[in-house]
Design a protein around this motif. Structure first.
Motif, short mmCIF file in Angstrom:
data_model
loop_
_atom_site.label_atom_id
_atom_site.label_comp_id
_atom_site.label_asym_id
_atom_site.label_seq_id
_atom_site.Cartn_x
_atom_site.Cartn_y
_atom_site.Cartn_z
N PHE A 23 0.84 -1.20 0.00
CA PHE A 23 0.00 0.00 0.00
C PHE A 23 0.88 1.25 0.00
CE2 PHE A 23 -2.03 3.42 2.40
CZ PHE A 23 -3.22 3.57 1.72
N LYS A 24 1.88 1.26 0.86
CA LYS A 24 2.76 2.42 0.97
C LYS A 24 3.50 2.66 -0.34
CE LYS A 24 3.59 1.69 5.91
NZ LYS A 24 4.59 1.32 6.91
N LYS A 25 4.03 1.56 -0.95
CA LYS A 25 4.75 1.70 -2.21
C LYS A 25 3.85 2.26 -3.31
CE LYS A 25 8.19 -1.92 -1.46
NZ LYS A 25 8.65 -3.25 -1.86
N LYS A 26 2.60 1.80 -3.34
CA LYS A 26 1.66 2.28 -4.36
C LYS A 26 1.39 3.77 -4.18
CE LYS A 26 -2.72 1.45 -6.64
NZ LYS A 26 -2.55 2.64 -7.40
N LYS A 27 1.18 4.19 -2.95
CA LYS A 27 0.89 5.62 -2.69
C LYS A 27 2.11 6.48 -3.00
CE LYS A 27 -3.18 4.64 -1.80
NZ LYS A 27 -4.13 4.83 -2.88
N VAL A 28 3.29 6.00 -2.71
CA VAL A 28 4.51 6.74 -3.03
C VAL A 28 4.66 6.86 -4.54
CG1 VAL A 28 7.04 6.65 -2.96
CG2 VAL A 28 5.71 6.22 -0.88
N LYS A 29 4.38 5.79 -5.25
CA LYS A 29 4.47 5.82 -6.72
C LYS A 29 3.46 6.82 -7.29
CE LYS A 29 4.51 2.83 -10.75
NZ LYS A 29 4.34 1.48 -11.28
N VAL A 36 -1.47 12.07 -7.21
CA VAL A 36 -2.03 12.62 -5.97
C VAL A 36 -0.97 13.46 -5.27
CG1 VAL A 36 -3.59 10.66 -5.58
CG2 VAL A 36 -1.36 10.64 -4.53
N LYS A 37 -1.44 14.25 -4.33
CA LYS A 37 -0.54 15.06 -3.51
C LYS A 37 -0.46 14.42 -2.12
CE LYS A 37 -1.69 19.37 -5.80
NZ LYS A 37 -2.24 20.71 -5.64
N VAL A 38 0.59 14.76 -1.42
CA VAL A 38 0.78 14.25 -0.06
C VAL A 38 -0.41 14.62 0.81
CG1 VAL A 38 2.22 14.37 2.02
CG2 VAL A 38 3.30 14.26 -0.24
N SER A 39 -0.87 15.85 0.66
CA SER A 39 -1.98 16.31 1.49
C SER A 39 -3.25 15.50 1.23
CB SER A 39 -2.25 17.80 1.24
OG SER A 39 -2.57 18.02 -0.12
N ILE A 41 -3.41 12.31 0.34
CA ILE A 41 -3.26 11.01 1.00
C ILE A 41 -3.46 11.16 2.50
CG2 ILE A 41 -1.57 9.21 1.60
CD1 ILE A 41 -0.51 9.47 -1.25
N CYS A 42 -2.92 12.22 3.07
CA CYS A 42 -3.07 12.46 4.50
C CYS A 42 -4.54 12.58 4.88
CB CYS A 42 -2.32 13.73 4.91
SG CYS A 42 -0.53 13.57 4.77
N LYS A 43 -5.29 13.32 4.09
CA LYS A 43 -6.71 13.52 4.39
C LYS A 43 -7.51 12.24 4.13
CE LYS A 43 -6.67 18.45 3.48
NZ LYS A 43 -6.98 19.52 2.53
N ALA A 44 -7.25 11.56 3.02
CA ALA A 44 -8.04 10.38 2.65
C ALA A 44 -7.84 9.22 3.62
CB ALA A 44 -7.66 9.95 1.23
#
Length: 126
Positions: A23-29, A36-39, A41-44
């Motif tokens: 999951f982490k690797k997918k979000k980083v990719k 997407v933006k970091v913000s 992901i943080c909110k979602a």
């Protein structure tokens, strides 16, 4: 809650959550590709910014600049010379301590053998 929304999760529930490495690797990719933006992901996913940036550091493909420490040869030589000097001084102090102990013992033996005081008494004012 200081202006932040936590989507109904209390602190202990947020702390217990674990995201898989996949999951982490997918979000980083997704972040690296600009999807997407970091913000977002943080909110979602109710994750702190620092956690997401740790994921990026760990799983990101963008190379990080390496820190190179350049120490001049003279600095290295100075350090080695100082370490050598310290060792020499420590050796000298040890020798002086042995000499002092030996002399004190010799005075003590001589005082006992000859029955006189050899040591100087400290000066006292009258």
């Amino acid at each position: 809650m200081s202006g932040k929304q936590h989507s109904g999760l209390n602190q202990t529930e947020r702390q217990r959550r674990r995201f898989s490495e996949t999951f982490k690797k997918k979000k980083v990719k997704d972040i690296e590709l600009g999807k997407v933006k970091v913000s977002e992901i943080c909110k979602a996913y109710t994750v702190s910014y620092s956690a997401v940036y740790k994921w990026i550091d760990k799983f990101g493909s963008i190379s990080k600049p390496e820190r190179i420490i350049v120490e001049s040869k003279s600095d290295t030589q100075k350090i080695l010379a100082l370490q050598k000097r310290i060792a020499e001084l420590e050796r000298m102090v040890g020798q002086k301590e042995i000499e002092l102990t030996f002399k004190e013992k010799m005075i003590e033996i001589a005082e006992e053998k000859y029955g006189i005081e050899i040591k100087k008494k400290p000066f006292t004012k009258r």
